[in-house]
Design an enzyme around this catalytic site. Structure first.
Site, PDB file in Angstrom:
ATOM      1  N   ARG A   1      38.881 -28.620  33.676  1.00 28.96           N
ATOM      2  CA  ARG A   1      39.308 -30.017  33.701  1.00 28.96           C
ATOM      3  C   ARG A   1      38.758 -30.683  32.443  1.00 28.96           C
ATOM      4  O   ARG A   1      37.696 -30.298  31.932  1.00 28.96           O
ATOM      5  CB  ARG A   1      38.771 -30.738  34.938  1.00 28.96           C
ATOM      6  CG  ARG A   1      39.227 -30.146  36.273  1.00 28.96           C
ATOM      7  CD  ARG A   1      38.584 -30.891  37.435  1.00 28.96           C
ATOM      8  NE  ARG A   1      39.047 -30.384  38.731  1.00 28.96           N
ATOM      9  CZ  ARG A   1      38.428 -29.444  39.431  1.00 28.96           C
ATOM     10  NH1 ARG A   1      37.313 -28.902  38.949  1.00 28.96           N
ATOM     11  NH2 ARG A   1      38.909 -29.041  40.593  1.00 28.96           N
TER      12      ARG A   1
ATOM     13  N   LYS B   1      34.002 -30.560  40.600  1.00 31.58           N
ATOM     14  CA  LYS B   1      34.018 -31.632  41.594  1.00 31.58           C
ATOM     15  C   LYS B   1      33.043 -31.323  42.722  1.00 31.58           C
ATOM     16  O   LYS B   1      32.897 -30.179  43.136  1.00 31.58           O
ATOM     17  CB  LYS B   1      35.430 -31.803  42.156  1.00 31.58           C
ATOM     18  CG  LYS B   1      36.429 -32.402  41.162  1.00 31.58           C
ATOM     19  CD  LYS B   1      37.764 -32.649  41.825  1.00 31.58           C
ATOM     20  CE  LYS B   1      38.739 -33.330  40.872  1.00 31.58           C
ATOM     21  NZ  LYS B   1      40.057 -33.596  41.513  1.00 31.58           N
TER      22      LYS B   1
ATOM     23  N   HIS C   1      45.344 -32.035  30.228  1.00 32.67           N
ATOM     24  CA  HIS C   1      45.346 -31.439  31.573  1.00 32.67           C
ATOM     25  C   HIS C   1      46.444 -30.392  31.705  1.00 32.67           C
ATOM     26  O   HIS C   1      46.317 -29.454  32.509  1.00 32.67           O
ATOM     27  CB  HIS C   1      45.530 -32.524  32.625  1.00 32.67           C
ATOM     28  CG  HIS C   1      45.158 -32.083  34.008  1.00 32.67           C
ATOM     29  ND1 HIS C   1      43.862 -31.742  34.356  1.00 32.67           N
ATOM     30  CD2 HIS C   1      45.899 -31.906  35.131  1.00 32.67           C
ATOM     31  CE1 HIS C   1      43.821 -31.386  35.627  1.00 32.67           C
ATOM     32  NE2 HIS C   1      45.044 -31.472  36.114  1.00 32.67           N
TER      33      HIS C   1
ATOM     34  N   ARG D   1      45.221 -26.926  31.229  1.00 36.51           N
ATOM     35  CA  ARG D   1      44.651 -26.317  32.444  1.00 36.51           C
ATOM     36  C   ARG D   1      45.767 -25.776  33.324  1.00 36.51           C
ATOM     37  O   ARG D   1      45.666 -24.665  33.857  1.00 36.51           O
ATOM     38  CB  ARG D   1      43.827 -27.370  33.186  1.00 36.51           C
ATOM     39  CG  ARG D   1      43.340 -26.967  34.577  1.00 36.51           C
ATOM     40  CD  ARG D   1      42.416 -28.057  35.112  1.00 36.51           C
ATOM     41  NE  ARG D   1      42.266 -28.043  36.560  1.00 36.51           N
ATOM     42  CZ  ARG D   1      41.342 -27.347  37.210  1.00 36.51           C
ATOM     43  NH1 ARG D   1      40.513 -26.557  36.544  1.00 36.51           N
ATOM     44  NH2 ARG D   1      41.241 -27.424  38.533  1.00 36.51           N
TER      45      ARG D   1
ATOM     46  N   HIS E   1      39.301 -24.929  42.762  1.00 36.93           N
ATOM     47  CA  HIS E   1      39.999 -25.653  43.820  1.00 36.93           C
ATOM     48  C   HIS E   1      39.308 -25.418  45.156  1.00 36.93           C
ATOM     49  O   HIS E   1      38.977 -24.285  45.506  1.00 36.93           O
ATOM     50  CB  HIS E   1      41.458 -25.176  43.927  1.00 36.93           C
ATOM     51  CG  HIS E   1      42.336 -25.691  42.843  1.00 36.93           C
ATOM     52  ND1 HIS E   1      43.548 -25.117  42.519  1.00 36.93           N
ATOM     53  CD2 HIS E   1      42.193 -26.753  41.993  1.00 36.93           C
ATOM     54  CE1 HIS E   1      44.109 -25.792  41.526  1.00 36.93           C
ATOM     55  NE2 HIS E   1      43.308 -26.778  41.200  1.00 36.93           N
TER      56      HIS E   1
ATOM     57  N   TYR F   1      51.219 -23.741  41.985  1.00 36.77           N
ATOM     58  CA  TYR F   1      51.618 -23.015  40.791  1.00 36.77           C
ATOM     59  C   TYR F   1      52.670 -21.952  41.085  1.00 36.77           C
ATOM     60  O   TYR F   1      53.365 -21.503  40.181  1.00 36.77           O
ATOM     61  CB  TYR F   1      50.389 -22.385  40.118  1.00 36.77           C
ATOM     62  CG  TYR F   1      49.458 -23.420  39.547  1.00 36.77           C
ATOM     63  CD1 TYR F   1      49.748 -24.056  38.347  1.00 36.77           C
ATOM     64  CD2 TYR F   1      48.310 -23.807  40.226  1.00 36.77           C
ATOM     65  CE1 TYR F   1      48.915 -25.029  37.828  1.00 36.77           C
ATOM     66  CE2 TYR F   1      47.469 -24.782  39.719  1.00 36.77           C
ATOM     67  CZ  TYR F   1      47.788 -25.387  38.519  1.00 36.77           C
ATOM     68  OH  TYR F   1      46.960 -26.359  38.025  1.00 36.77           O
TER      69      TYR F   1
END
Length: 316
Positions: free
Chosen positions: A169, A192, A260, A263, A286, A295
């Site tokens: 990210r 995150k 982004h 990525r 994730h 994806y």
């Protein structure tokens, strides 16, 4: 810091200002949120406080904020909708508010159950928009082509190569310090929720970063930020996006060609090359496999495009 309505911390009552300062410290020190995340949370809160000021006719006290009812919060959501704010932006803003109110309760300042009862806006199912492999390589080949200052060009090349080569990210890349740059075949990334993951590093990524560090006039070292702006401060996402926009215009790429998107390209190109979803999920950091499964839709679209363009029956 000011919100879009011009509301600043100075115009707020002292109890609200103290709560915001403590919340900010908690986000940084306890939650270890990135600077990017923290600033977004604060912007969302200040924008909300600007609405409440208009809604109530005066800057709200902490007691006012704790007394807001579901109708007040729905009025705020309606105002955002009338102002044309995207549902994704509103969903993030609501998340920011809930986080702030949870902090108020956790710190003993009081609680407001109304904000937790508001439903999230229904979000459209978005599909990642990666670059084609040739376009991704063209971005890297031209990342430093137009800069007057060679070190800034090397910085852009290092950053974009890291995003595409490791699937980071933009906030994860910009939060890196000099002593966290890759020196071997892998690096640890804090993503995150302060979750860490191990990411493989290609030699081309290491080389691009070392080339940049070698000629950077500010000689980033130790706990210094790795990616620096023209004045030697930590590079911010807005500048990185602007640099990508210049490359995008140079190559005549669509507006979706953003940092982004590199990525997204990392994930999509791995999937097209035979990578399995579980591995890609781990590499991207994730929390849910369903996020990574988006994806597969991109990969299917590209597969159908090839089929429709090459198969004799499809051409007929």
């Amino acid at each position: 810091m000011a919100d879009p309505n011009g509301l600043t911390a100075i115009t707020l009552p002292q109890d609200v200002r103290d709560a915001i300062a403590d919340w900010r410290g908690w986000l940084a020190n306890e939650r270890r949120a990135s600077n990017h995340t923290t600033e977004n949370y604060l912007a969302d809160l200040y924008a909300f406080l600007g609405f409440v000021k208009d809604h109530l006719g005066d800057a709200p006290t902490l007691k006012d904020l704790l007394r807001l009812n579901p109708r007040d919060f729905r009025s705020w959501l309606a105002r955002r909708s009338m102002d044309g704010m995207a549902k994704t932006s509103t969903a993030r803003a609501l998340s920011s508010l809930r986080n702030f109110y949870r902090f108020l309760e956790r710190s003993g300042r009081g609680q407001n159950a109304a904000v937790q009862s508001i439903r999230n806006p229904r979000l459209p199912q978005s599909t990642p928009k990666p670059l084609a492999p040739d376009d991704a390589m063209a971005v890297l080949e031209n990342a430093d082509a137009w800069q007057d200052e060679p070190w800034l060009g090397k910085r852009n090349l290092a950053l974009f190569t890291l995003l595409y080569g490791c699937g980071l990210r933009i906030s994860e890349a910009l939060d890196l310090n000099a002593n966290q740059r890759p020196t071997g075949d892998s690096m640890v990334i804090t993503g995150k929720g302060n979750k860490q993951r191990l990411v493989p590093v290609l030699p081309i990524v290491r080389d691009a970063i070392e080339d940049y560090v070698r000629i950077c006039p500010f000689a980033p070292d130790g706990n210094d930020p790795l990616f620096l702006g023209a004045r030697g401060n930590r590079l911010v996402a807005q500048v990185a996006q602007r640099e990508m926009r210049k490359v995008r215009e140079l190559l005549n790429l669509p507006d979706t060609a953003t940092p982004h998107a590199l990525r997204h390209s990392f994930a999509t190109h791995l999937l097209a090359g035979g990578g399995d979803l579980r591995t890609i999920q781990d590499l991207l950091g994730h929390a849910s496999l369903s996020t990574t499964q988006r994806y597969t839709a991109v990969d299917t679209e590209q597969l159908m495009a090839v089929y429709n363009g090459t198969h004799p029956r499809a051409r007929r």
